[in-house]
Structures are given as structure tokens and as C-alpha cells.
Scaffold this active site. Structure first.
Site, mmCIF file in Angstrom:
data_model
loop_
_atom_site.group_PDB
_atom_site.id
_atom_site.type_symbol
_atom_site.label_atom_id
_atom_site.label_comp_id
_atom_site.label_asym_id
_atom_site.label_seq_id
_atom_site.Cartn_x
_atom_site.Cartn_y
_atom_site.Cartn_z
ATOM 1 N N LYS A 82 -9.644 -2.367 1.704
ATOM 2 C CA LYS A 82 -9.326 -1.228 2.574
ATOM 3 C C LYS A 82 -10.081 0.031 2.153
ATOM 4 O O LYS A 82 -10.541 0.808 2.981
ATOM 5 C CB LYS A 82 -7.809 -0.978 2.589
ATOM 6 C CG LYS A 82 -7.011 -2.132 3.202
ATOM 7 C CD LYS A 82 -7.356 -2.290 4.644
ATOM 8 C CE LYS A 82 -7.057 -3.631 5.278
ATOM 9 N NZ LYS A 82 -5.734 -4.154 5.280
ATOM 10 N N ARG B 55 0.845 -1.189 0.000
ATOM 11 C CA ARG B 55 0.000 0.000 0.000
ATOM 12 C C ARG B 55 0.885 1.246 0.000
ATOM 13 O O ARG B 55 1.983 1.240 0.532
ATOM 14 C CB ARG B 55 -0.903 0.012 1.241
ATOM 15 C CG ARG B 55 -2.081 -0.946 1.147
ATOM 16 C CD ARG B 55 -2.978 -0.869 2.373
ATOM 17 N NE ARG B 55 -2.287 -1.333 3.558
ATOM 18 C CZ ARG B 55 -1.727 -0.558 4.464
ATOM 19 N NH1 ARG B 55 -1.798 0.754 4.379
ATOM 20 N NH2 ARG B 55 -1.099 -1.078 5.502
ATOM 21 N N TYR C 219 -1.215 -3.476 -6.955
ATOM 22 C CA TYR C 219 -1.031 -4.225 -5.706
ATOM 23 C C TYR C 219 -2.318 -4.258 -4.870
ATOM 24 O O TYR C 219 -2.975 -3.220 -4.692
ATOM 25 C CB TYR C 219 0.106 -3.624 -4.861
ATOM 26 C CG TYR C 219 0.058 -4.179 -3.447
ATOM 27 C CD1 TYR C 219 0.505 -5.472 -3.179
ATOM 28 C CD2 TYR C 219 -0.537 -3.454 -2.412
ATOM 29 C CE1 TYR C 219 0.386 -6.012 -1.900
ATOM 30 C CE2 TYR C 219 -0.663 -3.987 -1.135
ATOM 31 C CZ TYR C 219 -0.200 -5.268 -0.889
ATOM 32 O OH TYR C 219 -0.330 -5.807 0.369
ATOM 33 N N CYS D 1 0.921 -7.572 11.676
ATOM 34 C CA CYS D 1 1.239 -7.710 13.100
ATOM 35 C C CYS D 1 0.484 -8.859 13.750
ATOM 36 O O CYS D 1 0.361 -8.927 14.971
ATOM 37 C CB CYS D 1 0.957 -6.407 13.835
ATOM 38 S SG CYS D 1 2.150 -5.117 13.432
ATOM 39 N N HIS E 4 -10.379 -2.443 11.568
ATOM 40 C CA HIS E 4 -9.292 -3.301 11.058
ATOM 41 C C HIS E 4 -9.065 -4.429 12.068
ATOM 42 O O HIS E 4 -8.070 -4.454 12.783
ATOM 43 C CB HIS E 4 -8.029 -2.442 10.902
ATOM 44 C CG HIS E 4 -6.930 -3.077 10.104
ATOM 45 N ND1 HIS E 4 -5.625 -2.634 10.172
ATOM 46 C CD2 HIS E 4 -6.927 -4.097 9.207
ATOM 47 C CE1 HIS E 4 -4.872 -3.356 9.355
ATOM 48 N NE2 HIS E 4 -5.625 -4.248 8.762
ATOM 49 N N ASP F 116 -9.248 -9.768 8.970
ATOM 50 C CA ASP F 116 -8.735 -8.426 8.665
ATOM 51 C C ASP F 116 -9.726 -7.294 8.946
ATOM 52 O O ASP F 116 -9.316 -6.229 9.375
ATOM 53 C CB ASP F 116 -8.311 -8.380 7.186
ATOM 54 C CG ASP F 116 -7.407 -7.200 6.858
ATOM 55 O OD1 ASP F 116 -6.450 -6.961 7.614
ATOM 56 O OD2 ASP F 116 -7.661 -6.512 5.853
ATOM 57 N N ARG G 274 1.993 -12.174 -0.690
ATOM 58 C CA ARG G 274 0.677 -12.503 -0.126
ATOM 59 C C ARG G 274 0.047 -13.700 -0.817
ATOM 60 O O ARG G 274 0.396 -14.049 -1.943
ATOM 61 C CB ARG G 274 -0.260 -11.298 -0.324
ATOM 62 C CG ARG G 274 0.223 -10.020 0.368
ATOM 63 C CD ARG G 274 -0.635 -9.652 1.508
ATOM 64 N NE ARG G 274 -0.059 -8.617 2.366
ATOM 65 C CZ ARG G 274 -0.588 -8.259 3.524
ATOM 66 N NH1 ARG G 274 -1.687 -8.823 3.971
ATOM 67 N NH2 ARG G 274 -0.011 -7.340 4.280
ATOM 68 N N SER H 228 -1.148 -3.633 10.254
ATOM 69 C CA SER H 228 -0.818 -4.511 9.135
ATOM 70 C C SER H 228 0.421 -5.348 9.429
ATOM 71 O O SER H 228 1.421 -4.827 9.933
ATOM 72 C CB SER H 228 -0.589 -3.666 7.885
ATOM 73 O OG SER H 228 -1.735 -2.898 7.620
#
Ligand code: GTP
Ligand code: SPV
Ligand code: MN
Length: 592
Positions: free
Chosen positions: A206, A69, A197, A250, A226, A277, A376, A248
Site C-alpha cells: 500500500k 492498517r 502488521y 469487499c 486499488h 489488489d 490473512r 478493503s
């Protein structure tokens, strides 16, 4: 496809600007998806992987400059700058539309524009919100087919309503200098250009489900967060749900799919994943807070995922998955990433598309990695072995505890509980974490990331905090709020807490607190467990002293932190609620 004039008029306008050769509606059918996969393979956009070992799985590589991002190129475009606040980048809507119109004009010449009608949440349910994404990327179409609910039934559910989010995405030249991810919450519109991406281009995720949805949630009295959603089943069959916000990369996907350690598994404890998420939270008729996961798949971090750390995620990716920016093992036509196992492939292509020599791989030098640190997998929820039976329940699940957490090498203890909702909101607002590879820029720098939403709040952060406080007043039976930190390190920089499945030990303390079944020690920052109340049975290198150490509240570093919090609140500016300054004053007073 639809008679909805709001939809057709808008598509006509966008097509007039981007000038695609043709327009293809995505209907959600397997036949069409299969055709698109075949087309993407013929152009090299996707590589088909070994059908026996990884059925229906594909590999994709993004442009080298387009792997995460881009927060500095993400904008909230409200009429008044004040409504976007000081934490977001802001552009005036007219200026932004004009600027991006130049970039979009003619950008789809000779290409196909795909029209993706999708739902965030279960189609037709009260919770669901609809969007249409226009894109020139098959990769985006195929990812959206996994991540959201796509198809004609969405158009049917929308009927002739104008109530949908208009998303436009064009890869254009993938020019970094002209990459923009722009949100117009007042117009229900998202414009993304020059990226390919995930978080920049899968507009349901998002952009919609957090930035636009948070704006709508404030207006309509609910919350878009989130957060992962996890169910913990007790041996008597009862299931309690936790939602947790970590920044993100984590640990949300990992916690959402955790497998209980043997001590608990043997007693009959189980865990169920509802989401990894994003959570949409509403007040239920019973006065509790209820959560749904608006997504339909997982866009998870590959590196570090393995049979030990997250077997559920690994199994979820064994079929119907798109891998992005991982290593291609040419001998087996499979994939690999750092932390999968200790057998890097000998005959391999790295994420950049170059021949990769595993013997040159140096753990400490990220540039030698075969897989990008933010590589990912896009995997379908239905393939997750621990998917909750409530995943498709339109009502969602009732939340007992909200957990905040981040990567903090020192200050934050393993776990602490807030005193009440207002204090819990304060605890969320002061979250800080080391930055990760999920966003472009430096990695490992501690920054404040309130509620793990710093990059995702679609309006003024001060108003966002006020909305949290407001919600607290409206929930008759609110969840208890906690903070955790799995990432405390010793003097050599090693993680002290084993983490992953063993995090269950902390979650069970949290749930016991929610039911007043266990005591705690009151400290300046909140309630901390008595060390003996964290079960360490079966842990090799963890003693009661380790737990005591992990639970210490280091007053000098908290005093230092308090100063930094005040500075951060100052940056947020005059929309900061007074109640949170009161909480900060009270914290400083307790610290002495
Ligand atoms: P986004 O998808 O970016 O929102 O991230 P996420 O929060 O879902 O992150 P994820 O679960 O994929 O975690 C990413 C990183 O955190 C990986 O490198 C993991 O190995 C690491 N991680 C996750 N849980 C733990 C834990 O309990 N302890 C430690 N030490 N590392 C963890
Ligand atoms: C994150 O960065 O928090 C993600 C991945 O979950 S992305 O969809 O790229 O935002
Ligand atoms: Mn995320």
C-alpha cells in the site's frame, strides 16, 4: 552487494540511526529464505505447520494491538499541506523526520537489519519500479519474498541509478501510541515504525504501490489503483479483461479468482486471475488502457474463504503460505478460520495465542472468534490454479471495463453503467462502503471511499479526481466504467444476491455492454440492465422479481445521498474539479 552509492550511503545513514548489530542483504535465494524460516521458528516468530498437509506453510501471530492498517496514524508528508489535501493526515516533512528519528534511534540495537531489494512489476520491464526495504523483522522479509520480486537482479537492474523507493521499517516497541506509517513522496521515502502488521510494514504494497505510486502516476501520466485484474475467457477462446476497485475486504480477491457457475462452465467459459489488489494502468500504443499487477503474491483475507466461496484462493494457500492471526489446530498442526468449514478444531489455539473453546463461539460476537476477522494468508501467485498466462507479461493486459463497487445495504443497485468517462469518474468519486476489519476502528459504518482509494491516495484527493479526468481525455479508446453492489440486503439483513462465482453473471452483462451487444434502461444514475438480461439460469432462490428488486434505483435515498456527496466534496475542498460538481448538479436534476 552493490556499488550504487545512493543505496550504500542511505543504508549507512539508516544504520547509524537504528544501530543494528549486523546487516544482512536478502538475495532472493531459497537457501537464505530457508535459513530465515528456521531462525523465525526457533524464536517462536513463526510456527511450522504440518509438512504433509500444508507443505512449506507457517503460522504467525501479531501483537494483539497490531492487527490492521492504522489509517489515523498514516501520514502524507509533503512540503505544502495542500498537496496532501484534506482527506489525508499531513505532517511537515522536517517535523516528521525529527519525530520518527527519535523513535528509530537505537531501535535495532542487538538486532539484525535486513536489506530487501525488491521490484514492483517484472524486473527490467518498462512498468517496473524498484524499492529497498530495511527492516528488523524476519516476518517482513519472508512476506516480501512472497509478495514482491526480491533479489540481486533488482540491484543489477537498478545499476547506479538513484531512482528507487527508500523504505525503512522498525518494529521498535510495537507501541500503539507511537505507531507511524509516513510517506514522503517528494523524497521517494517511506518510514514505518512500531507495527508488524501487513499493510503497515510490507512497504512495497500500500505504501509504495499505491500511495507513492499514485503520486508518481500523476506526475508521469499513469495510474496506480486499488484494483483487481480479471480475465474472462469466452468459449471461442477470446479473453476480455476487467479491473475492479472495491474497498478493503469487499471482495477483490474473491472476484479475481472467481469460478464460473455451471451454466457458463459447461459452455466453456473460463476465468483468469492477473491480480487481486493493485493495478498499475498505462495508455498503450494501441490507445487502450493496459494494466499490470505489480505484486507477486496475495495478502488475502482468510475468514470466509472456503471450498465453495473461493476454491482457487484456498488451493493457492495449500503450500508456501504464511498465515497470520488464524486458529492453530493442534491435533493436525494445521490452520482454521471462521467460514472455512463447519468443523472447528477441538484442540486449538486462537489468534491471540490462547486455548480456544469452539463451543463458546458465537457468530454474532466477534470477540469469540478463533481467527481475527482481518486474519490473512500470504500466498504466492505462482500457486494460484487460475493464474493468468499474462501474469508475467511485462506489457500487461488491455482493460475493457473498469468496475467500482462497495458494501451498500440499500442505495446502490446490483449494477449500473456510467454514461461516459467523466460520469464514470463521478461514479468512482461517490463510492461509499461500510468499513471493514481491514483497518483499525469501527466496522460497518458507511463512509465515502472514492475509487476504494480513500486510504491510499498519496496526494490531494481533488487532484486525484482531476488526474482521472485528465487520463480520460488522453485515452483514445477508454474502458467503459460501471458500478456494482453485491451486498444489498433484505429487511432481515440477509444478502439478496448470491455473489461470489455468480457475480460472473453481472460481469458478462458488463462485457456485453462494452461491445454494444445488449441494451439497457437509462435511469437518473446511469444505464441499468433490463432484468431479463441478467442470466439467472441455475440460481435457486433468485427470480426475475429478485433481479428487478436488485436493480431498482430508489430516488429518495439517492437524493439523500446526493446531499452527502456534496458535503464530502466540500471536505475535499477547493481542489475539487468543477466537472464533478457539474456531474453532481446533473444527477440532482435527473433525480428531480
Ligand atoms: P483487501 O485484501 O482488504 O483489499 O480485500 P479484498 O477486496 O480482496 O476482499 P476479499 O475478496 O478478501 O473479501 C473479503 C470479504 O468479502 C469476505 O468476508 C468475503 O466472504 C466477502 N465477499 C467477497 N465476495 C462477496 C460476494 O460476492 N458476496 C458477499 N456477500 N460477500 C462477499
Ligand atoms: C487492504 O487493507 O486493503 C489490504 C490489506 O489489501 S493491507 O495490505 O493490510 O493493506
Ligand atoms: Mn487492499
Amino acid at each position: 552487494m552493490t556499488k550504487n552509492v545512493h543505496v550504500t550511503k542511505w543504508i549507512d545513514e539508516m544504520a547509524a540511526m537504528t544501530q543494528p548489530e549486523k546487516i544482512v542483504w536478502i538475495d532472493g535465494s531459497d537457501e537464505q529464505a530457508e535459513q530465515l524460516r528456521a531462525e523465525a521458528c526457533s524464536t517462536g516468530e513463526l510456527i511450522k505447520l504440518n509438512e504433509e498437509l500444508l507443505p512449506n506453510c507457517y503460522l504467525h501471530r501479531t501483537a494483539l494491538n497490531d492487527v490492521a492498517r492504522v489509517e489515523n496514524r498514516t501520514f502524507i508528508c509533503t512540503t505544502k499541506q495542500e498537496d496532501a489535501g484534506n482527506i489525508n493526515n499531513w505532517m511537515a516533512p522536517a517535523e516528521c523526520y525529527a519525530k520518527l528519528t527519535k523513535l528509530y534511534t537505537g531501535s535495532m540495537k542487538g538486532k539484525t537489519m535486513y536489506v530487501i531489494p525488491y521490484s514492483m512489476g517484472i524486473v527490467g520491464s518498462d512498468f517496473a519500479k524498484y524499492g529497498i526495504e530495511l527492516t528488523d523483522s524476519i516476518y517482513v522479509v519472508l512476506n516480501m519474498l512472497i509478495m514482491t520480486r526480491v533479489g540481486n537482479n533488482v540491484l543489477e537492474a537498478l545499476g547506479d541509478s538513484p531512482d528507487f523507493i527508500k523504505g525503512l521499517h522498525a518494529k521498535a516497541d510495537l507501541d500503539e501510541e507511537n505507531r507511524y506509517i509516513c510517506h514522503f513522496p517528494e523524497d521517494n521515502t517511506i518510514w514505518s515504525v512500531n507495527s508488524g502488521y501487513g499493510g503497515n510494514v510490507l512497504l512495497g504494497k500500500k505504501c509504495f504501490a499505491l500511495r507513492i505510486a499514485s503520486y508518481l502516476g500523476r506526475k508521469e501520466g499513469w495510474m496506480a489503483e486499488h484494483m483487481l485484474i480479471l480475465g474472462i475467457e469466452f468459449p471461442n477462446g477470446e479473453i476480455k479483461y476487467i479491473s475492479a476497485a472495491f474497498p478493503s475486504a469487499c471482495g477483490k480477491t474473491n472476484l479475481a479468482m472467481l469460478i464460473p457457475p455451471a451454466v457458463y462452465k459447461n459452455l466453456g467459459y473460463k476465468t483468469w486471475c492477473v491480480g487481486d489488489d493493485i493495478a498499475w494502468l498505462r495508455i498503450g500504443k494501441d490507445g487502450r488502457l493496459w494494466a499490470v499487477n505489480p505484486e507477486n503474491g496475495f495478502f488475502g483475507v482468510a475468514p470466509g474463504t472456503n471450498e465453495k466461496s473461493n476454491p482457487n484462493a484456498l488451493h493457492t494457500t495449500m503450500r508456501d503460505t504464511i498465515f497470520t492471526n488464524v486458529v492453530h489446530d493442534l491435533d493436525n498442526n494445521t490452520v482454521w478460520w471462521e467460514g472455512l468449514n463447519n468443523n472447528p478444531p477441538k484442540n486449538a489455539i486462537d489468534w491471540k495465542g490462547n486455548k480456544w473453546d469452539y463451543t463458546k463461539y458465537d457468530k454474532k460476537d466477534k470477540s469469540t472468534c478463533g481467527a481475527h476477522p482481518n486474519s490473512r494468508f500470504t500466498a504466492s501467485a505462482k500457486n494460484c490454479p487460475c493464474l493468468s498466462s499474462e501474469f508475467n507479461n511485462p506489457a500487461g493486459v488491455p482493460i475493457s471495463a473498469i468496475v467500482f463497487g462497495g458494501r451498500r445495504a440499500k442505495t446502490a443497485p446490483l449494477v449500473y453503467q456510467s454514461f461516459n468517462w467523466q460520469h464514470g469518474t463521478f461514479v468512482g468519486s461517490i463510492m461509499a462502503s461500510e468499513t471493514t476489519a481491514a483497518a483499525a476502528g469501527a466496522v460497518g459504518v458507511v463512509r465515502r471511499d472514492p475509487m476504494a482509494m480513500r486510504p491510499f491516495v498519496g496526494y490531494n484527493m481533488g487532484d486525484y479526481f482531476a488526474h482521472w479526468l485528465e487520463m480520460g481525455k488522453k485515452i483514445p479508446n477508454p474502458p467503459k466504467i460501471f458500478n456494482v453492489n453485491w451486498f444489498r440486503t433484505d429487511d432481515e439483513g440477509n444478502f439478496i444476491w448470491p455473489g461470489f462465482g455468480d457475480n460472473m453473471r453481472v460481469l458478462l452483462w458488463i462485457l456485453a455492454r462494452c461491445e454494444d451487444k445488449v441494451g439497457a434502461v437509462e435511469t437518473a444514475i446511469g444505464y441499468v440492465p433490463k432484468a431479463e438480461d441478467i442470466n439467472i439460469e441455475g440460481l435457486k432462490d433468485v427470480t426475475l422479481d429478485t433481479i428487478k428488486d436488485l436493480l431498482t434505483v430508489d430516488v429518495p435515498s439517492w437524493k439523500e445521498d446526493a446531499k452527502n456527496i456534496r458535503e464530502f466534496y466540500g471536505v475535499i475542498g477547493d481542489h475539487m474539479p468543477k466537472e464533478l460538481y457539474d456531474e453532481l448538479d446533473a444527477l440532482e436534476k435527473r433525480l428531480g
